[in-house]
Design an enzyme around this catalytic site. Sequence first.
Site, PDB file in Angstrom:
ATOM      1  N   ASN A 104      -2.053   2.511   5.857  1.00 21.11           N
ATOM      2  CA  ASN A 104      -1.158   1.382   5.549  1.00 21.11           C
ATOM      3  C   ASN A 104      -0.965   0.602   6.832  1.00 21.11           C
ATOM      4  O   ASN A 104      -0.815   1.207   7.892  1.00 21.11           O
ATOM      5  CB  ASN A 104       0.228   1.875   5.111  1.00 21.11           C
ATOM      6  CG  ASN A 104       0.246   2.374   3.690  1.00 21.11           C
ATOM      7  OD1 ASN A 104      -0.756   2.315   2.995  1.00 21.11           O
ATOM      8  ND2 ASN A 104       1.390   2.879   3.267  1.00 21.11           N
ATOM      9  N   GLY A 105      -0.905  -0.707   6.742  1.00 19.60           N
ATOM     10  CA  GLY A 105      -0.675  -1.500   7.955  1.00 19.60           C
ATOM     11  C   GLY A 105      -1.887  -2.357   8.253  1.00 19.60           C
ATOM     12  O   GLY A 105      -2.740  -2.580   7.383  1.00 19.60           O
TER      13      GLY A 105
ATOM     14  N   GLU B  16      19.086 -17.231  -5.987  1.00 15.74           N
ATOM     15  CA  GLU B  16      18.678 -15.873  -6.378  1.00 15.74           C
ATOM     16  C   GLU B  16      18.238 -15.843  -7.847  1.00 15.74           C
ATOM     17  O   GLU B  16      17.240 -15.202  -8.189  1.00 15.74           O
ATOM     18  CB  GLU B  16      19.834 -14.893  -6.111  1.00 15.74           C
ATOM     19  CG  GLU B  16      19.613 -13.469  -6.578  1.00 15.74           C
ATOM     20  CD  GLU B  16      18.359 -12.785  -6.037  1.00 15.74           C
ATOM     21  OE1 GLU B  16      17.731 -13.317  -5.109  1.00 15.74           O
ATOM     22  OE2 GLU B  16      18.008 -11.719  -6.576  1.00 15.74           O
TER      23      GLU B  16
ATOM     24  N   ARG C 198       5.593  -0.046  -5.716  1.00 13.49           N
ATOM     25  CA  ARG C 198       5.480  -0.837  -4.501  1.00 13.49           C
ATOM     26  C   ARG C 198       4.500  -1.993  -4.670  1.00 13.49           C
ATOM     27  O   ARG C 198       4.480  -2.910  -3.854  1.00 13.49           O
ATOM     28  CB  ARG C 198       5.030   0.047  -3.339  1.00 13.49           C
ATOM     29  CG  ARG C 198       6.055   1.110  -2.966  1.00 13.49           C
ATOM     30  CD  ARG C 198       5.447   2.158  -2.091  1.00 13.49           C
ATOM     31  NE  ARG C 198       5.062   1.641  -0.796  1.00 13.49           N
ATOM     32  CZ  ARG C 198       5.802   1.730   0.290  1.00 13.49           C
ATOM     33  NH1 ARG C 198       6.985   2.285   0.233  1.00 13.49           N
ATOM     34  NH2 ARG C 198       5.386   1.263   1.449  1.00 13.49           N
TER      35      ARG C 198
ATOM     36  N   TRP D  30      -3.036  -2.640  -1.506  1.00 15.15           N
ATOM     37  CA  TRP D  30      -2.665  -4.030  -1.825  1.00 15.15           C
ATOM     38  C   TRP D  30      -3.535  -4.884  -0.936  1.00 15.15           C
ATOM     39  O   TRP D  30      -3.420  -4.820   0.293  1.00 15.15           O
ATOM     40  CB  TRP D  30      -1.187  -4.234  -1.515  1.00 15.15           C
ATOM     41  CG  TRP D  30      -0.569  -5.432  -2.153  1.00 15.15           C
ATOM     42  CD1 TRP D  30      -0.496  -5.715  -3.483  1.00 15.15           C
ATOM     43  CD2 TRP D  30       0.112  -6.504  -1.487  1.00 15.15           C
ATOM     44  NE1 TRP D  30       0.188  -6.886  -3.683  1.00 15.15           N
ATOM     45  CE2 TRP D  30       0.567  -7.393  -2.485  1.00 15.15           C
ATOM     46  CE3 TRP D  30       0.392  -6.803  -0.161  1.00 15.15           C
ATOM     47  CZ2 TRP D  30       1.274  -8.551  -2.189  1.00 15.15           C
ATOM     48  CZ3 TRP D  30       1.097  -7.953   0.130  1.00 15.15           C
ATOM     49  CH2 TRP D  30       1.527  -8.819  -0.869  1.00 15.15           C
TER      50      TRP D  30
ATOM     51  N   CYS E  82       0.832  -1.204   0.000  1.00 15.59           N
ATOM     52  CA  CYS E  82       0.000   0.000   0.000  1.00 15.59           C
ATOM     53  C   CYS E  82       0.867   1.254   0.000  1.00 15.59           C
ATOM     54  O   CYS E  82       1.971   1.258   0.539  1.00 15.59           O
ATOM     55  CB  CYS E  82      -0.859   0.031   1.250  1.00 15.59           C
ATOM     56  SG  CYS E  82      -1.876  -1.417   1.456  1.00 15.59           S
TER      57      CYS E  82
ATOM     58  N   LYS F  61       6.800  -4.551  -3.676  1.00 18.63           N
ATOM     59  CA  LYS F  61       8.212  -4.215  -3.473  1.00 18.63           C
ATOM     60  C   LYS F  61       8.593  -4.325  -2.002  1.00 18.63           C
ATOM     61  O   LYS F  61       9.648  -4.822  -1.661  1.00 18.63           O
ATOM     62  CB  LYS F  61       8.442  -2.779  -3.982  1.00 18.63           C
ATOM     63  CG  LYS F  61       9.874  -2.302  -3.869  1.00 18.63           C
ATOM     64  CD  LYS F  61      10.753  -2.995  -4.870  1.00 18.63           C
ATOM     65  CE  LYS F  61      12.217  -2.637  -4.717  1.00 18.63           C
ATOM     66  NZ  LYS F  61      13.089  -3.694  -5.265  1.00 18.63           N
TER      67      LYS F  61
ATOM     68  N   LYS G 274      14.497 -14.744  -9.171  1.00 15.57           N
ATOM     69  CA  LYS G 274      14.243 -13.703 -10.183  1.00 15.57           C
ATOM     70  C   LYS G 274      13.334 -14.245 -11.275  1.00 15.57           C
ATOM     71  O   LYS G 274      12.400 -13.583 -11.712  1.00 15.57           O
ATOM     72  CB  LYS G 274      15.552 -13.223 -10.841  1.00 15.57           C
ATOM     73  CG  LYS G 274      16.477 -12.359 -10.033  1.00 15.57           C
ATOM     74  CD  LYS G 274      16.000 -10.971  -9.775  1.00 15.57           C
ATOM     75  CE  LYS G 274      15.162 -10.868  -8.555  1.00 15.57           C
ATOM     76  NZ  LYS G 274      15.627 -10.821  -7.265  1.00 15.57           N
TER      77      LYS G 274
ATOM     78  N   HIS H 119      20.578 -36.683  -4.861  1.00 17.18           N
ATOM     79  CA  HIS H 119      19.689 -37.089  -3.768  1.00 17.18           C
ATOM     80  C   HIS H 119      18.233 -36.781  -4.074  1.00 17.18           C
ATOM     81  O   HIS H 119      17.446 -36.567  -3.160  1.00 17.18           O
ATOM     82  CB  HIS H 119      20.119 -36.412  -2.460  1.00 17.18           C
ATOM     83  CG  HIS H 119      21.511 -36.777  -2.045  1.00 17.18           C
ATOM     84  ND1 HIS H 119      21.885 -38.071  -1.767  1.00 17.18           N
ATOM     85  CD2 HIS H 119      22.630 -36.026  -1.903  1.00 17.18           C
ATOM     86  CE1 HIS H 119      23.179 -38.094  -1.446  1.00 17.18           C
ATOM     87  NE2 HIS H 119      23.652 -36.863  -1.537  1.00 17.18           N
TER      88      HIS H 119
ATOM     89  N   GLU I  82       9.791 -14.719 -10.033  1.00 18.11           N
ATOM     90  CA  GLU I  82       9.121 -13.460  -9.706  1.00 18.11           C
ATOM     91  C   GLU I  82       8.524 -12.768 -10.924  1.00 18.11           C
ATOM     92  O   GLU I  82       7.407 -12.292 -10.869  1.00 18.11           O
ATOM     93  CB  GLU I  82      10.115 -12.480  -9.052  1.00 18.11           C
ATOM     94  CG  GLU I  82      10.345 -12.710  -7.585  1.00 18.11           C
ATOM     95  CD  GLU I  82      11.328 -11.702  -7.016  1.00 18.11           C
ATOM     96  OE1 GLU I  82      11.062 -11.174  -5.934  1.00 18.11           O
ATOM     97  OE2 GLU I  82      12.386 -11.447  -7.640  1.00 18.11           O
TER      98      GLU I  82
HETATM   99  C1  BG6 Z   1       9.561  -8.692  -1.138  1.00 15.33           C
HETATM  100  C2  BG6 Z   1      10.139  -8.306  -2.480  1.00 15.33           C
HETATM  101  O1  BG6 Z   1       9.145 -10.017  -1.143  1.00 15.33           O
HETATM  102  O2  BG6 Z   1      10.503  -8.491  -0.088  1.00 15.33           O
HETATM  103  C3  BG6 Z   1      11.470  -9.007  -2.705  1.00 15.33           C
HETATM  104  O3  BG6 Z   1       9.237  -8.637  -3.512  1.00 15.33           O
HETATM  105  C4  BG6 Z   1      12.419  -8.696  -1.563  1.00 15.33           C
HETATM  106  O4  BG6 Z   1      12.045  -8.535  -3.912  1.00 15.33           O
HETATM  107  C5  BG6 Z   1      11.807  -9.053  -0.215  1.00 15.33           C
HETATM  108  O5  BG6 Z   1      13.619  -9.381  -1.740  1.00 15.33           O
HETATM  109  C6  BG6 Z   1      12.627  -8.504   0.940  1.00 15.33           C
HETATM  110  O6  BG6 Z   1      12.565  -7.110   0.893  1.00 15.33           O
HETATM  111  P1  BG6 Z   1      13.599  -6.152   1.595  1.00 15.33           P
HETATM  112  O7  BG6 Z   1      13.092  -4.766   1.284  1.00 15.33           O
HETATM  113  O8  BG6 Z   1      13.525  -6.460   3.073  1.00 15.33           O
HETATM  114  O9  BG6 Z   1      14.942  -6.422   1.043  1.00 15.33           O
END
Ligand code: BG6
Length: 712
Positions: free
Chosen positions: A115-116, A583, A33, A88, A2, A707, A587, A606, A590
């Site tokens: 927000n929250g 990682e 975000r 959101w 949000c 985000k 990506k 395994h 995502e």
């Molecule tokens: C969210 C994002 O899940 O939070 C990810 O979509 C990110 O990209 C993760 O890695 C952790 O966020 P941050 O801000 O604590 O690094």
Amino acid sequence: MCGIFGYVNYYVQRSRSEIVDTVLNGLARLEYRGYDSAGLAIDGDKPDEVLLFKEVGKVAALRKLYASSKINNDRLFDSHVAIAHTRWATHGRPSPINAHPHRSDPNNEFVIVHNGIITNYLALKALLTSKGFVFESDTDTECIAKLCKYVYDLNKDSARPLDFTALAKLVLRELQGSYGLLIKSVHYPDEIIATRKGSPLLIGIKTEQKLKVDFVDVEFPELPDITVANNIPTITTPESAGLSNLTVPHLMTSNLLMPMDGSDLRRSQSRAFISEEGTPMNAEFFLASDPASIIEHTKKVLYLEDDDIAHIYDGELHIHRVRREAGEPAIRSIQTLEMELNEIMKGSFDHFMQKEIFEQPESIINTMRGRIDFEKKTVTLGGLSSYLGTIRRCRRIIMIACGTSYHSCMATRAIFEELTEIPTTVELASDFLDRRSPVFRDDTCIFVSQSGETADSMLALQYCAERGALTVGIVNSVGSSISRQTNCGVHINAGPEIGVASTKAYTSQYVALVMMALLLSDDSISKYERRTSIIDGLSKISSQVEEVLKLNDTIRGIAETDLAQQKSLLLLGRGYQHATALEGALKIKEISYMHSEGVLAGELKHGVLALVDATMPIIFLATHDSLFPKVMSAVEQVIARSGNPIILCNKGESALSKLGKTYRTLEIPQTVDCLQGLLNVIPLQLMSYWLAVKKGYDVDFPRNLAKAVTVE
Ligand code: BG6
Ligand code: UD1
């Protein structure tokens, strides 16, 4: 997640269309975000009229909805308050009714954006319903708006009118949970309340005349404060109501009335906002959950602290608190944002993610700037200098993070242990909390976060702080909650990261963590050579990243022709490259929505080997380090099962010649083993990007993702 944006103009004449443009552009800057609906509240043409516009989808859809209304856009306002929000969905699906602003009643007497999460909303809702309020949304937020009206109505006939701050204080003490909150009301025209607890909120300030001082005084009640005077009794709700674990405030009428001796009603002047003539100056205020939406208007900002109640009226910003704790600062400074507008613009790139991938040669340099002396082979981290002794003496280091930030911890754990000789563990914040893992006073807990606002990481931070551990932040967002609530830390200085899929923050976190390990071990003679080779490696890393980026076209080709049609992808690596595999897989998941799995190459036999055949796409991270022979044996096992892997290897790797012709390579420059992941991750970032582009997905706004995830 949000986003909140509010705009207040005080004797700065603005047309309605200018006001709406300002808030909609503010919301658009928060789009990165992640959100699924948006809304705004502005004044109408009749007295006491507030208009709400709410729409599902993008800010552009809200803009369209507004444009389709027959509202008079040219109407001028000398002073005005507008609030807006991107939501959101958490409580209730995305819909116009569930979108913010929420209102107290059909006349929109109080409208709020939030927000929250309000954890006791069910109890509040039950109580307010019993008082005749009719709820229209499924959200937790709506109860705040209704509570505002309830408290206002209870007090409206009292001898002394309730001012907006006093009303906010009465409302806030009934709320449990977290909030960044803006309140607007027809009863307090041209005034706004902004408050936060565990959710970021900052206020941008724009005045023609220079502010008299660069701080705002915090105003504390002089007489016994209302909370102490009326300690809130609490009751536990019946289990049958499904609220067995919630303690809810008992909304006794007496608690919601302003005490007659309350001193909160006295209005004071805010020193910063008084002009030479002693009168308030014309001013504009921009209230937001994120500096990215403020930067184009002003660089002067004030970050609210938890439990601050900001009240803007008559062109002045006042900060109130309910009580004063010992040693608490009596001012909030007005800071200057260092961010530039172009940092949050896409420039010539098609997407923020693409821009951020290509920015890495520079962002990595920015992380190291002023911190590494490549001649003298020394590292200085200003943010840690007072705590080095404590960290060096600690019993163990626990790195705690989520998502990509967690992978940067995994990528550097081994070098941390090697250089510092302090046992180091890496934890996912949510799992760490679920386990209620033991933490001791002589532990050092490192919280790694791009946004500095991730709820799971924040809760873990509070958990560790309560147990007396030293808390260290590795954070990108200056002024964020983690940055402010840790004992010390390092800002990675990667610049704003807008793309939801984190790229440049990962490489900068990685570099910051390596620098921290180098610094902690700079008193060890036996580590001198190793440290020197890593520092030399870091000196070349930016130009090597540039070299890897030249693979862009090749990777695009592989993504488009070989991988885009596939359903699944395996990435294998071991040692330092296990984190890279994880990682890379994250990506790809995502943003291209393709199932991908990062696997420790040692685990291949395994279980995962069962998936391997001629059709299964596999990427090996087989750059040269001490584990290279073992990775090669995994490659051979895959080829023996007719697999056709793509092998990321160092330039001119001769060991591959014995494998025959059933593989392709991506050649990466070689660096020190513990830095190789910085280079190897880049082709995977590019691959995920091109896969998403090929599939026509929204790279910067992947479905279902935000985000910064500020809810548990
Ligand atoms: C969210 C994002 O899940 O939070 C990810 O979509 C990110 O990209 C993760 O890695 C952790 O966020 P941050 O801000 O604590 O690094
Ligand atoms: C600081 C300044 C930088 C300036 C440099 C010059 C800031 C934000 N940085 O950088 O602009 O160029 O001095 O000497 O003003 N901190 C935490 N938790 C975190 C991150 C940081 O508590 O998660 C603290 C640090 O302990 C430190 C402060 O925030 O007290 C600033 O950290 P950082 O920006 O990393 O410090 P410097 O690199 O010294």
